[in-house]
Design a protein around this motif. Structure first.
Motif, mmCIF file in Angstrom:
data_model
loop_
_atom_site.group_PDB
_atom_site.id
_atom_site.type_symbol
_atom_site.label_atom_id
_atom_site.label_comp_id
_atom_site.label_asym_id
_atom_site.label_seq_id
_atom_site.Cartn_x
_atom_site.Cartn_y
_atom_site.Cartn_z
ATOM 1 N N GLY A 108 18.416 -33.496 17.356
ATOM 2 C CA GLY A 108 19.552 -32.906 18.044
ATOM 3 C C GLY A 108 19.181 -32.691 19.504
ATOM 4 N N PHE A 115 23.577 -26.801 14.978
ATOM 5 C CA PHE A 115 22.591 -27.852 14.729
ATOM 6 C C PHE A 115 21.463 -27.350 13.831
ATOM 7 C CE2 PHE A 115 24.983 -29.803 17.981
ATOM 8 C CZ PHE A 115 24.665 -31.147 18.018
ATOM 9 N N TYR A 116 21.088 -26.104 13.998
ATOM 10 C CA TYR A 116 19.965 -25.543 13.248
ATOM 11 C C TYR A 116 20.218 -25.541 11.743
ATOM 12 C CZ TYR A 116 16.629 -22.096 11.497
ATOM 13 O OH TYR A 116 15.661 -21.456 10.785
ATOM 14 N N PHE A 138 17.813 -32.738 11.005
ATOM 15 C CA PHE A 138 17.129 -32.833 12.288
ATOM 16 C C PHE A 138 15.642 -32.516 12.180
ATOM 17 C CE2 PHE A 138 21.552 -31.838 13.623
ATOM 18 C CZ PHE A 138 21.787 -33.031 14.291
ATOM 19 N N ILE A 175 15.260 -29.910 17.278
ATOM 20 C CA ILE A 175 16.388 -29.712 18.180
ATOM 21 C C ILE A 175 15.807 -29.509 19.576
ATOM 22 C CG2 ILE A 175 18.362 -28.257 18.758
ATOM 23 C CD1 ILE A 175 18.304 -27.477 15.685
ATOM 24 N N ILE A 214 12.820 -25.730 17.415
ATOM 25 C CA ILE A 214 13.545 -25.949 18.665
ATOM 26 C C ILE A 214 12.564 -26.050 19.835
ATOM 27 C CG2 ILE A 214 15.263 -25.010 20.256
ATOM 28 C CD1 ILE A 214 16.484 -23.540 17.861
#
Length: 238
Positions: A4, A40-41, A46, A49, A76
């Protein structure tokens, strides 16, 4: 692998004289960018991110993630964006290549940080079509007549609305192919870019359409903040 890519490099100039970029404005008791990252998390597809923002806002962004999504810290990465939208995307690809390697099937799902109402369905469709076709763009049919004016004073043409769509995000791509096409552009071609999907179109590559949603709005102007607050309120009541 699938990544992401949250584009938070803007400074919010169209929001007026403000002290911080619009992605850090609060709606529904959280910064806009946090709402977007959360979408997105929660998707397990993914690998990572990647949030790209101005250098002076990197630490602030990391602190917001620690505060609002503490469990997401390891998933992230917050890195510096580029001077343009597409340079920012290239920075994300460089990060992926350095940390994970760039394979033929490496997919990036790029999304505006200030579109916090993206749905899980839209994200899943982007992943699916990027895998299948190599490039896709989220759009909705144009509801207003589109008027073209080449000089800003006189109508040049009025295209058939049936063939017109309004672009949203995500836009998703095979990362290696996007990088290859981007660096094949001339300086003049780079000057007329509006987004990454146009790179594929300019080079004769197909970009598949993904059905967006009217409510997948981009928060750009002060009025948009009022609309977003109302939408957040309705979702909480619902």
């Amino acid at each position: 692998m699938i990544f992401g890519v949250i584009l938070a490099g803007g400074i919010g100039s169209r929001m007026g004289n403000v002290e911080k970029p619009k992605q850090y404005f609060i709606i529904g008791n959280k910064p806009i960018i946090v709402h977007t990252i959360e979408k997105f998390y929660v998707n397990d597809s993914f690998e990572k991110i990647i949030v790209l923002c101005p250098n002076q806002w990197i630490n602030h962004t990391k602190n917001l993630i620690k505060k609002y999504i503490p469990g997401a810290v390891d998933k992230i990465a917050v890195i510096e964006g580029g001077s343009t939208r597409n340079e920012t995307i290239m920075n994300s690809i460089d990060y992926i290549e350095k940390e994970y390697g760039l394979e033929e099937d490496t997919i990036i799902v790029t999304h505006d940080a200030v579109r916090p109402f993206v749905t899980g369905r839209i994200i899943e469709d982007n992943i699916h079509y990027a895998r299948e076709y190599g490039a896709c763009d989220t759009v909705i049919p144009a509801t207003d007549t589109i008027v073209e004016s080449r000089n800003g004073s006189i109508v040049s043409s009025i295209p058939d609305r049936k063939t017109m769509y309004q672009g949203q995000t995500p836009q998703s791509f095979r990362a290696g192919k996007l990088k290859e096409l981007y660096y094949s552009l001339t300086p003049e071609e780079k000057e007329i870019l509006s987004d990454a999907a146009k790179i594929f179109v300019m080079k004769g590559e197909n970009v598949h359409l993904v059905q967006g949603e009217v409510f997948n709005i981009k928060i750009t102007y002060p009025y948009d903040l009022k609309v977003a607050e109302a939408m957040i309120g309705e979702s909480h009541q619902g």
